[in-house]
Scaffold this active site. Structure first.
Site, PDB file in Angstrom:
ATOM      1  N   SER A  16      53.966  55.926  22.048  1.00  0.00           N
ATOM      2  CA  SER A  16      52.726  55.230  22.390  1.00  0.00           C
ATOM      3  C   SER A  16      52.673  53.786  21.902  1.00  0.00           C
ATOM      4  CB  SER A  16      51.519  56.007  21.870  1.00  0.00           C
ATOM      5  OG  SER A  16      51.358  57.191  22.596  1.00  0.00           O
ATOM      6  N   THR A  61      47.183  62.994  19.402  1.00  0.00           N
ATOM      7  CA  THR A  61      48.166  63.940  19.889  1.00  0.00           C
ATOM      8  C   THR A  61      48.086  65.203  19.029  1.00  0.00           C
ATOM      9  OG1 THR A  61      50.467  64.178  20.607  1.00  0.00           O
ATOM     10  CG2 THR A  61      50.097  63.008  18.518  1.00  0.00           C
ATOM     11  N   LYS A  65      43.803  67.312  18.703  1.00  0.00           N
ATOM     12  CA  LYS A  65      42.943  67.079  19.864  1.00  0.00           C
ATOM     13  C   LYS A  65      41.629  67.847  19.783  1.00  0.00           C
ATOM     14  CE  LYS A  65      46.753  65.927  22.929  1.00  0.00           C
ATOM     15  NZ  LYS A  65      47.351  66.134  24.245  1.00  0.00           N
ATOM     16  N   ASN A  86      41.942  63.400  23.793  1.00  0.00           N
ATOM     17  CA  ASN A  86      43.130  62.641  23.410  1.00  0.00           C
ATOM     18  C   ASN A  86      42.909  61.134  23.477  1.00  0.00           C
ATOM     19  OD1 ASN A  86      43.239  62.079  26.160  1.00  0.00           O
ATOM     20  ND2 ASN A  86      45.413  62.550  26.361  1.00  0.00           N
ATOM     21  N   ASP A 101      45.249  63.819  29.771  1.00  0.00           N
ATOM     22  CA  ASP A 101      46.505  64.529  29.952  1.00  0.00           C
ATOM     23  C   ASP A 101      46.755  64.908  31.408  1.00  0.00           C
ATOM     24  OD1 ASP A 101      47.274  64.423  27.269  1.00  0.00           O
ATOM     25  OD2 ASP A 101      46.285  66.313  26.780  1.00  0.00           O
TER      26      ASP A 101
END
Length: 105
Positions: A16, A61, A65, A86, A101
């Site tokens: 990320s 992550t 969550k 998330n 997601d």
């Protein structure tokens, strides 16, 4: 410079920071985005510290969550369906949570 992060445990594997930094450069935004390890029993405190230091938003992550779901003031419909958050943003001092997601896939 706006400051963002992704929280998880473990977190060292996360791509990320590289992805978000590259996107920021492409869109000519000056941000910092880092991966932060949140202790399994200290997620809320870790997030609060980040926000108190001026954090503008964050991603979450596994395994946090569900913890993020319980932390936000407003839950977006996708997060309600997933029962997990998330992506967390701040609007008018309130935390909102979404789940990207499915749409990201």
């Amino acid at each position: 410079m706006d400051h963002y992060a992704v929280f998880g445990n473990p977190i060292g594997h996360s791509l990320s920071p590289k992805i978000h930094q590259a996107f920021a450069e492409q869109t000519q935004q000056l941000i910092s985005y880092e991966a932060l390890c949140a202790p399994l029993d200290g997620f809320t405190e870790t997030v609060k510290d980040f926000l108190e230091q001026g954090g503008k938003g964050f991603n979450v992550t596994v395994p946090s969550k569900q913890h993020a779901y319980g932390l936000v003031d407003e839950i977006k419909p996708r997060a309600q369906l997933a029962q997990a958050v998330n992506t967390v943003g701040i609007t008018n001092g309130k935390l909102w949570g979404d789940n990207t997601d499915g749409v990201g896939l």
